[in-house]
Design an enzyme around this catalytic site. Structure first.
Site, PDB file in Angstrom:
ATOM      1  N   GLY A  94       0.778  -1.232   0.000  1.00 39.97           N
ATOM      2  CA  GLY A  94       0.000   0.000   0.000  1.00 39.97           C
ATOM      3  C   GLY A  94       0.805   1.274   0.000  1.00 39.97           C
ATOM      4  O   GLY A  94       0.228   2.363   0.064  1.00 39.97           O
ATOM      5  N   PRO A 140       4.980  -4.486  -0.878  1.00 41.63           N
ATOM      6  CA  PRO A 140       4.747  -3.388  -1.811  1.00 41.63           C
ATOM      7  C   PRO A 140       4.610  -3.900  -3.242  1.00 41.63           C
ATOM      8  O   PRO A 140       5.420  -4.723  -3.694  1.00 41.63           O
ATOM      9  CB  PRO A 140       6.013  -2.532  -1.662  1.00 41.63           C
ATOM     10  CG  PRO A 140       7.056  -3.462  -1.153  1.00 41.63           C
ATOM     11  CD  PRO A 140       6.379  -4.575  -0.424  1.00 41.63           C
ATOM     12  N   GLY A 141       3.576  -3.455  -3.923  1.00 37.83           N
ATOM     13  CA  GLY A 141       3.437  -3.759  -5.346  1.00 37.83           C
ATOM     14  C   GLY A 141       3.726  -2.484  -6.123  1.00 37.83           C
ATOM     15  O   GLY A 141       4.751  -2.327  -6.780  1.00 37.83           O
ATOM     16  N   ARG A 142       2.804  -1.522  -5.950  1.00 38.46           N
ATOM     17  CA  ARG A 142       2.898  -0.246  -6.663  1.00 38.46           C
ATOM     18  C   ARG A 142       4.265   0.434  -6.491  1.00 38.46           C
ATOM     19  O   ARG A 142       4.867   0.896  -7.452  1.00 38.46           O
ATOM     20  CB  ARG A 142       1.809   0.688  -6.108  1.00 38.46           C
ATOM     21  CG  ARG A 142       1.596   1.952  -6.900  1.00 38.46           C
ATOM     22  CD  ARG A 142       0.602   2.863  -6.189  1.00 38.46           C
ATOM     23  NE  ARG A 142      -0.603   2.193  -5.772  1.00 38.46           N
ATOM     24  CZ  ARG A 142      -1.683   2.030  -6.525  1.00 38.46           C
ATOM     25  NH1 ARG A 142      -1.690   2.518  -7.744  1.00 38.46           N
ATOM     26  NH2 ARG A 142      -2.746   1.391  -6.064  1.00 38.46           N
ATOM     27  N   ARG A 171      -7.130   2.110 -15.156  1.00 34.07           N
ATOM     28  CA  ARG A 171      -7.153   2.822 -13.862  1.00 34.07           C
ATOM     29  C   ARG A 171      -7.911   4.155 -13.889  1.00 34.07           C
ATOM     30  O   ARG A 171      -8.695   4.431 -12.984  1.00 34.07           O
ATOM     31  CB  ARG A 171      -5.726   3.025 -13.343  1.00 34.07           C
ATOM     32  CG  ARG A 171      -4.972   1.693 -13.139  1.00 34.07           C
ATOM     33  CD  ARG A 171      -3.667   1.852 -12.390  1.00 34.07           C
ATOM     34  NE  ARG A 171      -3.913   2.213 -11.020  1.00 34.07           N
ATOM     35  CZ  ARG A 171      -3.777   3.427 -10.532  1.00 34.07           C
ATOM     36  NH1 ARG A 171      -3.374   4.419 -11.308  1.00 34.07           N
ATOM     37  NH2 ARG A 171      -4.052   3.680  -9.282  1.00 34.07           N
ATOM     38  N   TYR A 180     -11.026   3.828 -11.373  1.00 28.41           N
ATOM     39  CA  TYR A 180     -10.832   4.470 -10.069  1.00 28.41           C
ATOM     40  C   TYR A 180     -10.790   5.996 -10.156  1.00 28.41           C
ATOM     41  O   TYR A 180     -10.524   6.653  -9.143  1.00 28.41           O
ATOM     42  CB  TYR A 180      -9.502   4.029  -9.447  1.00 28.41           C
ATOM     43  CG  TYR A 180      -9.256   2.543  -9.415  1.00 28.41           C
ATOM     44  CD1 TYR A 180     -10.020   1.700  -8.598  1.00 28.41           C
ATOM     45  CD2 TYR A 180      -8.250   1.973 -10.182  1.00 28.41           C
ATOM     46  CE1 TYR A 180      -9.765   0.341  -8.559  1.00 28.41           C
ATOM     47  CE2 TYR A 180      -7.994   0.610 -10.145  1.00 28.41           C
ATOM     48  CZ  TYR A 180      -8.760  -0.199  -9.331  1.00 28.41           C
ATOM     49  OH  TYR A 180      -8.504  -1.537  -9.294  1.00 28.41           O
ATOM     50  N   CYS A 240     -15.688   2.231 -27.294  1.00 26.96           N
ATOM     51  CA  CYS A 240     -16.984   2.882 -27.526  1.00 26.96           C
ATOM     52  C   CYS A 240     -17.748   3.112 -26.230  1.00 26.96           C
ATOM     53  O   CYS A 240     -18.830   2.559 -26.024  1.00 26.96           O
ATOM     54  CB  CYS A 240     -17.794   2.064 -28.513  1.00 26.96           C
ATOM     55  SG  CYS A 240     -17.041   2.168 -30.126  1.00 26.96           S
ATOM     56  N   GLU A 241     -17.155   3.863 -25.337  1.00 28.15           N
ATOM     57  CA  GLU A 241     -17.825   4.271 -24.103  1.00 28.15           C
ATOM     58  C   GLU A 241     -17.280   5.649 -23.746  1.00 28.15           C
ATOM     59  O   GLU A 241     -16.075   5.885 -23.877  1.00 28.15           O
ATOM     60  CB  GLU A 241     -17.512   3.300 -22.945  1.00 28.15           C
ATOM     61  CG  GLU A 241     -18.024   1.902 -23.201  1.00 28.15           C
ATOM     62  CD  GLU A 241     -18.008   1.006 -21.962  1.00 28.15           C
ATOM     63  OE1 GLU A 241     -18.087   1.520 -20.835  1.00 28.15           O
ATOM     64  OE2 GLU A 241     -17.907  -0.214 -22.164  1.00 28.15           O
ATOM     65  N   TYR A 272      -0.526  -2.205 -11.983  1.00 32.80           N
ATOM     66  CA  TYR A 272      -1.938  -2.387 -12.321  1.00 32.80           C
ATOM     67  C   TYR A 272      -2.262  -1.786 -13.695  1.00 32.80           C
ATOM     68  O   TYR A 272      -3.348  -1.288 -13.934  1.00 32.80           O
ATOM     69  CB  TYR A 272      -2.841  -1.796 -11.229  1.00 32.80           C
ATOM     70  CG  TYR A 272      -2.453  -2.285  -9.851  1.00 32.80           C
ATOM     71  CD1 TYR A 272      -2.734  -3.591  -9.457  1.00 32.80           C
ATOM     72  CD2 TYR A 272      -1.743  -1.467  -8.966  1.00 32.80           C
ATOM     73  CE1 TYR A 272      -2.338  -4.062  -8.215  1.00 32.80           C
ATOM     74  CE2 TYR A 272      -1.341  -1.932  -7.716  1.00 32.80           C
ATOM     75  CZ  TYR A 272      -1.645  -3.226  -7.352  1.00 32.80           C
ATOM     76  OH  TYR A 272      -1.255  -3.692  -6.123  1.00 32.80           O
TER      77      TYR A 272
HETATM   78  N1  LLP Z   1      -0.848  -7.012  -0.121  1.00 33.65           N
HETATM   79  C1  LLP Z   1      -2.159  -7.251  -0.219  1.00 33.65           C
HETATM   80  C2  LLP Z   1      -2.778  -8.226   0.658  1.00 33.65           C
HETATM   81  C3  LLP Z   1      -2.943  -6.562  -1.168  1.00 33.65           C
HETATM   82  O1  LLP Z   1      -4.237  -6.785  -1.262  1.00 33.65           O
HETATM   83  C4  LLP Z   1      -2.305  -5.629  -2.022  1.00 33.65           C
HETATM   84  C5  LLP Z   1      -3.064  -4.903  -3.047  1.00 33.65           C
HETATM   85  C6  LLP Z   1      -0.923  -5.420  -1.893  1.00 33.65           C
HETATM   86  C7  LLP Z   1      -0.235  -6.127  -0.919  1.00 33.65           C
HETATM   87  C8  LLP Z   1      -0.163  -4.449  -2.741  1.00 33.65           C
HETATM   88  O2  LLP Z   1      -0.617  -3.148  -2.638  1.00 33.65           O
HETATM   89  P1  LLP Z   1       0.259  -1.966  -3.297  1.00 33.65           P
HETATM   90  O3  LLP Z   1       1.575  -1.902  -2.583  1.00 33.65           O
HETATM   91  O4  LLP Z   1       0.425  -2.282  -4.741  1.00 33.65           O
HETATM   92  O5  LLP Z   1      -0.582  -0.748  -3.100  1.00 33.65           O
HETATM   93  N2  LLP Z   1      -5.825  -2.156  -8.850  1.00 33.65           N
HETATM   94  C9  LLP Z   1      -5.658  -1.074  -7.899  1.00 33.65           C
HETATM   95  C10 LLP Z   1      -4.856  -1.513  -6.694  1.00 33.65           C
HETATM   96  C11 LLP Z   1      -5.407  -2.723  -6.012  1.00 33.65           C
HETATM   97  C12 LLP Z   1      -4.566  -3.206  -4.858  1.00 33.65           C
HETATM   98  C13 LLP Z   1      -5.092  -4.482  -4.330  1.00 33.65           C
HETATM   99  N3  LLP Z   1      -4.301  -5.042  -3.270  1.00 33.65           N
HETATM  100  C14 LLP Z   1      -5.044   0.122  -8.594  1.00 33.65           C
HETATM  101  O6  LLP Z   1      -4.858   0.091  -9.817  1.00 33.65           O
HETATM  102  O7  LLP Z   1      -4.777   1.148  -7.971  1.00 33.65           O
END
Ligand code: LLP
Length: 423
Positions: free
Chosen positions: A239, A277-279, A315, A319, A346-347, A375
């Site tokens: 997050g 961390p993903g993002r 995105r 969102y 087409c939206e 994402y």
């Molecule tokens: N751990 C868990 C359990 C999660 O559910 C998530 C993300 C992460 C880690 C990684 O979160 P990050 O560090 O990437 O914020 N599709 C959306 C984001 C959905 C995130 C879902 N869970 C977007 O495009 O913003």
């Protein structure tokens, strides 16, 4: 937010001219800079490991390209996965099962059986999942390492759709059931290793992280004092926010690391921190390039129509997310008017960017969409029968294809017209 250099008015990315990338690989295309990716991983790992034993579980839902996973595997990362598909992808990229954590939600018995067979680590999300897991493992339940996801009652995130940790959430064990679930897991014979929470995605304040860690520490201490369960790690999820606007400041990961480590080390006997961390790791490593197909002056509004719609990057539509856009071949040119940058879907919701000041556009111009690594491709689709696009890796002036574009054959491959309809 990270910005880029230009040469002769053309944006450069990873040492390559963006127009060369568009010409060589076509558009739309996602382009990832290997150096930025490695830098981001090291930045977050170094921030935490300076204080305590650290495992970074890259949340691969953000981007599951095999080459990108491989780079993070080389860096020493672990991975957070949410499906058997993500686990198999990470295994294919070279991760060993002990570096893969599975945290599902709404987990079916079939999937859990397959997950167990892979030998990866499991973080359970519900009481029923715990029972199912014990049933699948049978006698192997004894000593099986487990961590448990709780609902901390703390939320973070830039949009309600991505807030996960609040009371009443579908994720994790509700607070009033946490101790009973640890007791039950102990009775079943599991070896209880950790506690996990994830509050949401893309938050820019460190407060929710600290609040969630406080909750996790309290529970860990209670488990130790009341039940004699001594946990090895605390996982506070992912997050970590990323700035999407030019003037926005970077998330202070060093500050987060020092505050969290201090809390854990001073207030508990846990000696390992995990985060997912993903993002933060992939977001600004990647841009998406799209070509200007059409320019329209529609009275009060002006449009730049590109070849990337929400099939390519959803995105903004899903969102209301903001992505910085530039005309990459007119990088330093003065902005002359405001445009909505739209796509071929087409939206009317198919809009990448609203009301952006840009230089005079022409058909053939290249629009670069920033911060597309998280994402972006992983949420793309074939809506409107547009095959998914290419992905390219750049590294110090070299560019390599890391995913070819899909074809119409790929779209038709699994469809069947029943024989009787062919007569
Ligand atoms: N751990 C868990 C359990 C999660 O559910 C998530 C993300 C992460 C880690 C990684 O979160 P990050 O560090 O990437 O914020 N599709 C959306 C984001 C959905 C995130 C879902 N869970 C977007 O495009 O913003």
């Amino acid at each position: 937010m990270r910005d880029f250099e230009s040469e002769d008015g053309i944006m450069q990315f990873g040492g390559v001219s963006v127009t060369d990338l568009a010409n060589e690989f076509g558009t739309p295309v996602y382009v990832t800079d290997e150096q930025i990716l490695r830098h981001n991983y090291r930045k977050v790992y170094d921030a935490f490991s300076k204080f305590m034993d650290t495992d970074i579980y890259y949340a691969c839902k953000a981007n599951t390209n095999l080459a990108i996973l491989r780079i993070l595997n080389q860096e020493g990362s672990c991975v957070d996965t949410v499906s058997i598909g993500e686990i198999l992808t990470c295994l294919r990229a070279g991760f060993s099962p002990d570096k893969i954590m599975y945290t599902g939600v709404s987990v079916g018995t079939g999937e859990l059986e397959s997950v167990v067979k892979t030998g990866c680590k499991i973080n359970i999300d519900s009481e029923m999942e715990l029972e199912k897991l014990a049933e699948i493992l049978g006698p192997k339940t004894r000593g099986f390492p487990l961590s448990i996801r709780i609902t901390p009652g703390v939320v973070s995130g830039y949009d309600t759709k991505v807030m996960t940790g609040g009371k009443g959430s579908k994720f994790g064990i509700p607070m009033n059931r946490v101790l009973p679930v640890y007791i039950r897991a102990q009775e079943l014979g599991f070896s209880l290793k950790g506690i996990h929470a994830h509050t949401g995605s893309g938050g820019n304040s460190i407060d929710p992280f600290l609040d969630a860690v406080e909750v996790l520490i309290d529970i860990a201490n209670q488990l130790e004092e009341e039940l004699g369960i001594k946990l090895e790690f605390l996982n506070f999820g992912g997050g970590l926010g990323v700035p999407y606007k030019l003037q926005e400041e970077e998330f202070n990961v060093e500050n987060l690391a020092s505050s969290i480590s201090e809390m854990i080390l001073e207030e508990s006997s846990i000696r390992k921190v995990c985060l997912e961390p993903g993002r933060y790791i992939v977001c600004d490593s990647t841009i998406m390039l799209t070509k200007c197909n059409d320019i329209k002056d529609a009275g009060p509004k002006k449009y730049i129509g590109t070849d990337a719609g929400f099939n390519t990057l959803i995105r903004p539509t899903l969102y209301g997310a903001y992505h910085h856009v530039v005309l990459a071949n007119k990088f330093n040119k003065a902005c002359t008017a405001k445009y909505d940058v739209v796509g071929p879907i087409c939206e009317s919701g198919d809009c990448m960017a609203y009301d952006r000041a840009l230089p005079d556009p022409q058909v053939g111009d290249i629009v670069a969409v920033y911060n597309a690594g998280a994402y972006g491709f992983s949420m793309s689709s074939v809506y409107n029968s547009r095959p998914r696009c290419r992905e390219v890796l750049v590294n110090n002036g070299n560019a390599e294809l890391i995913r070819d574009s899909e074809t119409m054959e790929d779209i038709w491959k699994h469809q069947i017209i029943p024989e009787r309809l062919l007569k």
